[in-house]
Design a protein around this motif. Structure first.
Motif, PDB file in Angstrom:
ATOM      1  N   SER A 410      21.701 -14.652  47.426  1.00  0.00           N
ATOM      2  CA  SER A 410      21.309 -15.251  46.143  1.00  0.00           C
ATOM      3  C   SER A 410      22.262 -16.363  45.736  1.00  0.00           C
ATOM      4  N   ILE A 411      23.569 -16.119  45.891  1.00  0.00           N
ATOM      5  CA  ILE A 411      24.558 -17.123  45.484  1.00  0.00           C
ATOM      6  C   ILE A 411      24.577 -18.291  46.462  1.00  0.00           C
ATOM      7  N   LYS A 412      24.570 -17.978  47.747  1.00  0.00           N
ATOM      8  CA  LYS A 412      24.665 -19.041  48.751  1.00  0.00           C
ATOM      9  C   LYS A 412      23.510 -20.023  48.630  1.00  0.00           C
ATOM     10  N   TYR A 413      22.312 -19.524  48.353  1.00  0.00           N
ATOM     11  CA  TYR A 413      21.133 -20.386  48.334  1.00  0.00           C
ATOM     12  C   TYR A 413      20.609 -20.655  46.932  1.00  0.00           C
ATOM     13  N   GLY A 414      21.391 -20.293  45.913  1.00  0.00           N
ATOM     14  CA  GLY A 414      21.063 -20.654  44.541  1.00  0.00           C
ATOM     15  C   GLY A 414      19.768 -20.056  44.035  1.00  0.00           C
ATOM     16  N   LEU A 415      19.472 -18.832  44.417  1.00  0.00           N
ATOM     17  CA  LEU A 415      18.245 -18.189  43.936  1.00  0.00           C
ATOM     18  C   LEU A 415      18.355 -17.921  42.436  1.00  0.00           C
ATOM     19  N   ARG A 416      17.368 -18.364  41.694  1.00  0.00           N
ATOM     20  CA  ARG A 416      17.475 -18.387  40.227  1.00  0.00           C
ATOM     21  C   ARG A 416      17.471 -17.006  39.590  1.00  0.00           C
ATOM     22  N   ASN A 417      16.667 -16.107  40.118  1.00  0.00           N
ATOM     23  CA  ASN A 417      16.466 -14.825  39.451  1.00  0.00           C
ATOM     24  C   ASN A 417      17.006 -13.655  40.270  1.00  0.00           C
ATOM     25  N   GLY A 418      18.004 -13.925  41.111  1.00  0.00           N
ATOM     26  CA  GLY A 418      18.516 -12.868  41.978  1.00  0.00           C
ATOM     27  C   GLY A 418      19.319 -11.813  41.239  1.00  0.00           C
ATOM     28  N   TYR A 419      19.998 -12.219  40.160  1.00  0.00           N
ATOM     29  CA  TYR A 419      20.853 -11.283  39.426  1.00  0.00           C
ATOM     30  C   TYR A 419      21.129 -11.870  38.043  1.00  0.00           C
ATOM     31  N   ASP A 420      21.779 -11.092  37.206  1.00  0.00           N
ATOM     32  CA  ASP A 420      22.100 -11.506  35.836  1.00  0.00           C
ATOM     33  C   ASP A 420      23.205 -12.566  35.874  1.00  0.00           C
ATOM     34  N   LYS A 421      22.919 -13.759  35.355  1.00  0.00           N
ATOM     35  CA  LYS A 421      23.887 -14.857  35.398  1.00  0.00           C
ATOM     36  C   LYS A 421      24.914 -14.803  34.256  1.00  0.00           C
ATOM     37  N   ARG A 422      24.745 -13.897  33.322  1.00  0.00           N
ATOM     38  CA  ARG A 422      25.720 -13.784  32.233  1.00  0.00           C
ATOM     39  C   ARG A 422      27.027 -13.198  32.754  1.00  0.00           C
ATOM     40  N   ARG A 423      28.159 -13.755  32.303  1.00  0.00           N
ATOM     41  CA  ARG A 423      29.462 -13.284  32.761  1.00  0.00           C
ATOM     42  C   ARG A 423      29.750 -11.908  32.160  1.00  0.00           C
ATOM     43  N   PRO A 424      30.159 -10.961  32.970  1.00  0.00           N
ATOM     44  CA  PRO A 424      30.509  -9.640  32.422  1.00  0.00           C
ATOM     45  C   PRO A 424      31.826  -9.715  31.658  1.00  0.00           C
TER      46      PRO A 424
END
Length: 582
Positions: A410-424
């Motif tokens: 998800s991170i390597k290929y910039g998938l938009r909805n792979g995980y929660d983008k809010r910083r914990p």
């Protein structure tokens, strides 16, 4: 004369050149590529003399031992023959530098390998030490998916200590309740705890509902005979008098913290988690889930006798009997039981004993020292919580729930909805009282990640607290994937800035697993120099299953292409692979 001298000089130069070239060839060809073909499947075994389904590899339980040397490339061709569930294997303590997709963490570094499919793990081992591997999907470690991984020193090199021979001890705990039933109980409302293990295993062998030591081993039950059946009979440690033996000890327990002792024999601790430590002598050794040690023993006791090696539960009120095997002084018969009873395990809640041992572990002189300062500090509060009536564990009030598509892809290929983008959250409210149950026990789920700049120096403060029940705070061993860290110190109560002055920057041990004691804190420092996405979590299997973990990411943009087979799961990844990144 001049010509002769020139020829002699030339010959010497040629000779030295040949030596140099041969040494380079030896270095480049000294490493090997070691291939393994593994089938993971359920088999019937009797680890503690009662038959149950066990997760095995190639019909073996525990799985086959991998033995390698630094620089060796390991290739494991893993085929899932479980029929109804996925599988991954984590290579515990191996940094996976340059191969983060081989770390073996479902939904983090790779997709779970589906039934009938094959996945190739390819990675390099970088330093000698005592390691192991285990399942990292669901609660497959509880089902028996684990084995040893030993990295010997490179050819021509020596350990910084002498020994004549060695034994490998892989410790685990065992339930008669299946891992699936345990999972269901943990996810139920009302909550159903897995309970204490029925037995403790040494190299996959133990005895249920009997004591080998009782009545000098003359129990009327055939299951209690020391020789037992082949599947549960203890593996006796056969030794010669007046020799030095290395015991490699690793704990793959799902729950239990353990203590190991050998009657009449002191142990010299020389290695912890694949790192050399200043040698120190102990009568017994505490080992938490995810940890590994090497100790040296000298067989200098009465050679006419055999001696008990015992393992008991620490940190929880023990309802599981000790596991036992023999240190068998040859030529004595292994059927000759010791005259003395097995060593008594220290009281389960004698935390002073545990802390004294843990704080005695210091890096061997010449080991890498930690940087003097840090760039970023993350404080992680461990709490027990409720989410919609379900009992969970949370970190800074967020209980980890992994996404369907692995973070690495998800991170390597910039998938938009792979995980929660809010910083914990990187800390918790200052007014939080770690000595009492939470005033508001309600929490939430999440799968955000902590992103660190490549090469940055990160401090992590693990903060323990009271659980939901008053006057209860548990031991938690935390394991970091992809790195070793320096353990800078331990403390009581809530961590504060004044505690920084207590940090050990002179000779802190390098570890990959560290414990936080009840109502205390543990300070760690590591360098974020391994591009990838890495799990950091409590190594107690049910605690991770209930949400006690976080995700670290660093330098993912520096990685080459992530193999498709590592992240081709989840709707988001499938859309990406089909050219639709939405």
């Amino acid at each position: 004369m001049t010509n002769r001298r020139s020829i002699e000089v030339l010959n010497i130069v040629l000779f030295l050149l040949i030596l140099l070239l041969s040494s380079k060839v030896q270095t480049s060809f000294g490493s090997q590529e070691r291939h393994f073909k593994w089938d993971v499947e359920y088999i019937f075994r009797a680890p503690d003399c009662l038959e149950h389904p066990v997760m095995g590899i190639n019909g073996q339980f525990p799985g086959p031992t991998i033995r390698a040397r630094p620089g060796d490339n390991i290739v494991v061709e893993l085929t899932n023959k479980l029929h109804t569930e996925g599988v991954v294997i984590h290579w515990h303590g191996i940094t996976q530098f340059g191969s983060p997709w081989a770390d073996g963490t479902a939904s983090i570094s790779q997709c779970a390998v589906d039934p009938g499919e094959t996945f190739f793990y390819r990675f390099k081992v970088d330093k000698p030490g005592t390691y192991f591997y285990h399942g990292h999907y669901g609660m497959q470690r509880s089902a028996g998916l684990y084995g040893s991984l030993i990295v010997d020193v490179a050819e021509g090199e020596k350990e910084p200590f002498h020994y004549d021979d060695e034994f490998n001890l892989l410790l685990s705990d065992w339930w008669h309740k299946s891992a699936h039933e345990q999972e269901i109980g943990l996810s139920s409302n009302p909550f159903r705890w897995i309970g204490e293990p029925q037995s403790l295993l040494i190299n996959g062998r133990g005895q249920y509902n009997c004591s080998l030591a009782a009545n000098n081993g003359n129990s009327s039950s055939p299951q209690c005979k020391f020789r037992g059946t082949e599947q549960c009979a203890p593996q006796v440690l056969k030794v010669l008098p007046n020799k030095i033996y290395r015991l490699r000890i690793a704990s793959s327990t799902a729950l239990a913290s353990l203590n190991l002792a050998i009657g009449n024999h002191k142990m010299i601790v020389v290695e912890a988690d694949g790192n050399y430590v200043q040698p120190f002598a102990v009568d017994d050794l505490d080992i938490y889930s995810g940890e590994s040690y090497s100790v040296l023993i000298t067989t200098n006791q009465n050679k006419e006798e055999n001696y008990w090696l015992s393992i008991g539960v620490r940190g929880r009120e023990p309802k599981t009997p000790q596991a036992l095997t023999l240190l068998n002084y040859l030529p004595n018969s292994a059927s000759k039981l010791p005259n003395s009873p097995p060593p008594v395990t220290p009281r389960w809640n004698d935390y002073a004993h545990s802390k004294n041992f843990t704080k005695s572990i210091l890096a061997l002189m010449g080991s890498p020292k930690p940087p003097a300062n840090f760039h970023r500090r993350v404080v992680l509060l461990n709490t027990q919580n409720k989410i919609n009536g379900f009992t969970k564990w949370a970190i800074n009030n967020i209980s980890l729930v992994l996404p369907p598509t692995p973070y690495l892809g998800s991170i390597k290929y910039g998938l938009r909805n792979g995980y929660d983008k809010r910083r914990p959250p990187e800390g918790f409210p200052n007014e939080y009282d770690v000595m009492k149950p939470p005033i508001n026990p309600n929490s939430t789920t999440g799968n955000g990640i902590y992103v660190f700049s490549h090469g940055s120096i990160v401090d992590v403060i693990l903060q323990n607290a009271n659980a939901l029940t008053e006057n209860v705070s548990e031991i938690h061993p935390w394991h970091l994937h992809g790195h070793d860290f320096w353990v800078l110190g331990y403390g009581e109560g809530k961590f504060s800035e004044k505690d920084v002055g207590k940090f050990n920057l002179k000779n802190p041990p390098l570890r990959n697993t560290a414990v936080i004691f009840p109502y205390g804190w543990t300070a760690l420092r590591f360098v974020a120099d391994n591009p990838g996405v890495w799990a950091f979590h409590c190594h107690i299997e049910p605690h991770l299953h209930m949400g006690m973990g976080v995700i670290f990411a660093e330098g993912v943009n520096r990685l080459p292409k992530v193999p498709n087979e590592a992240f081709a799961c989840g709707l988001t990844a499938k859309r990406f692979m089909n050219g639709n990144n939405n």
